[in-house]
Enzyme design. Structure first.
Site, PDB file in Angstrom:
ATOM      1  N   TYR A  88       0.831  -1.205   0.000  1.00  0.00           N
ATOM      2  CA  TYR A  88       0.000   0.000   0.000  1.00  0.00           C
ATOM      3  C   TYR A  88       0.868   1.259   0.000  1.00  0.00           C
ATOM      4  O   TYR A  88       0.595   2.210  -0.729  1.00  0.00           O
ATOM      5  CB  TYR A  88      -0.928   0.022   1.221  1.00  0.00           C
ATOM      6  CG  TYR A  88      -2.046  -0.984   1.159  1.00  0.00           C
ATOM      7  CD1 TYR A  88      -3.228  -0.705   0.480  1.00  0.00           C
ATOM      8  CD2 TYR A  88      -1.928  -2.224   1.780  1.00  0.00           C
ATOM      9  CE1 TYR A  88      -4.259  -1.631   0.425  1.00  0.00           C
ATOM     10  CE2 TYR A  88      -2.953  -3.155   1.729  1.00  0.00           C
ATOM     11  CZ  TYR A  88      -4.114  -2.856   1.048  1.00  0.00           C
ATOM     12  OH  TYR A  88      -5.133  -3.779   0.984  1.00  0.00           O
ATOM     13  N   ASN A 109     -12.791  -0.454  -5.288  1.00  0.00           N
ATOM     14  CA  ASN A 109     -12.601  -0.914  -6.655  1.00  0.00           C
ATOM     15  C   ASN A 109     -13.867  -1.629  -7.152  1.00  0.00           C
ATOM     16  O   ASN A 109     -14.253  -2.656  -6.596  1.00  0.00           O
ATOM     17  CB  ASN A 109     -11.391  -1.849  -6.704  1.00  0.00           C
ATOM     18  CG  ASN A 109     -11.213  -2.525  -8.037  1.00  0.00           C
ATOM     19  OD1 ASN A 109     -11.729  -2.092  -9.060  1.00  0.00           O
ATOM     20  ND2 ASN A 109     -10.464  -3.614  -8.032  1.00  0.00           N
ATOM     21  N   CYS A 117      -7.017  -5.623  -7.296  1.00  0.00           N
ATOM     22  CA  CYS A 117      -6.813  -5.045  -5.972  1.00  0.00           C
ATOM     23  C   CYS A 117      -6.291  -6.067  -4.964  1.00  0.00           C
ATOM     24  O   CYS A 117      -5.682  -5.699  -3.961  1.00  0.00           O
ATOM     25  CB  CYS A 117      -8.095  -4.394  -5.464  1.00  0.00           C
ATOM     26  SG  CYS A 117      -9.548  -5.444  -5.558  1.00  0.00           S
ATOM     27  N   HIS A 118      -6.488  -7.358  -5.236  1.00  0.00           N
ATOM     28  CA  HIS A 118      -5.988  -8.391  -4.332  1.00  0.00           C
ATOM     29  C   HIS A 118      -4.463  -8.440  -4.297  1.00  0.00           C
ATOM     30  O   HIS A 118      -3.889  -9.019  -3.385  1.00  0.00           O
ATOM     31  CB  HIS A 118      -6.556  -9.766  -4.726  1.00  0.00           C
ATOM     32  CG  HIS A 118      -6.165 -10.218  -6.089  1.00  0.00           C
ATOM     33  ND1 HIS A 118      -6.825  -9.775  -7.221  1.00  0.00           N
ATOM     34  CD2 HIS A 118      -5.184 -11.051  -6.512  1.00  0.00           C
ATOM     35  CE1 HIS A 118      -6.255 -10.331  -8.284  1.00  0.00           C
ATOM     36  NE2 HIS A 118      -5.264 -11.108  -7.887  1.00  0.00           N
ATOM     37  N   GLU A 145      -2.062 -17.307  -8.099  1.00  0.00           N
ATOM     38  CA  GLU A 145      -1.099 -16.621  -8.947  1.00  0.00           C
ATOM     39  C   GLU A 145       0.350 -16.914  -8.542  1.00  0.00           C
ATOM     40  O   GLU A 145       1.271 -16.405  -9.154  1.00  0.00           O
ATOM     41  CB  GLU A 145      -1.335 -15.109  -8.900  1.00  0.00           C
ATOM     42  CG  GLU A 145      -2.650 -14.694  -9.491  1.00  0.00           C
ATOM     43  CD  GLU A 145      -2.844 -13.184  -9.507  1.00  0.00           C
ATOM     44  OE1 GLU A 145      -1.859 -12.447  -9.296  1.00  0.00           O
ATOM     45  OE2 GLU A 145      -3.973 -12.740  -9.749  1.00  0.00           O
TER      46      GLU A 145
END
Length: 148
Positions: A88, A109, A117-118, A145
């Site tokens: 962040y 979002n 956003c994750h 991912e």
């Protein structure tokens, strides 16, 4: 506004399109089901994504409705590559503001997954996630991912 609903690991999700751009990804069954080429294409991409394929959503046309600051944050989210994360605080340095203001914009979002956003995490861990069932789903997406 055309919408197309589909099944995901998070239950039923609905994509909404406005004038050739994706404007939202919401939980639940959409009211106005209408197939368009864009909606069908993005659903196919999302299904491939959920199967573990490295999908780059940065070319998906999107349209945001928000403040100038939210737009900067959401566009910056789109630049975080598949399998990578960003703090962040680092995002705040890029777009201005504080980690808290970035977190607030990230939480608003309207197009999660496509606008990833994750992939934004805190220096001390995952922190919250406003989509789906929260931080556990954020962890699941990052594991999918291989970015965690």
């Amino acid at each position: 506004m055309p919408q197309l609903s589909f099944q995901s690991p998070f239950g039923t999700l609905s994509l909404s399109e406005d004038d050739g751009a994706i404007v939202s990804l919401d939980e639940g069954q959409g009211r106005d089901q209408e197939k368009t080429a864009l909606l069908e294409h993005v659903v196919s991409l999302l299904q491939d994504y959920f199967e573990g394929h490295a999908i780059d959503f940065s070319d998906v046309p999107v349209r945001f409705f928000g403040t100038a600051y939210q737009l900067r944050v959401w566009e910056a989210l789109r630049a975080i590559p598949y399998g990578e994360t960003c703090f962040y605080g680092d995002l705040a340095k890029k777009v201005g503001g504080s980690p808290q203001s970035v977190g607030h914009a990230v939480g608003l979002n309207p197009i999660p997954l496509i606008v990833p956003c994750h992939r934004v995490i805190g220096r001390n861990g995952l922190t919250g996630y406003s989509a789906f069932d929260g931080v556990d789903d954020k962890a699941w997406l990052l594991e999918l991912e291989k970015g965690l």
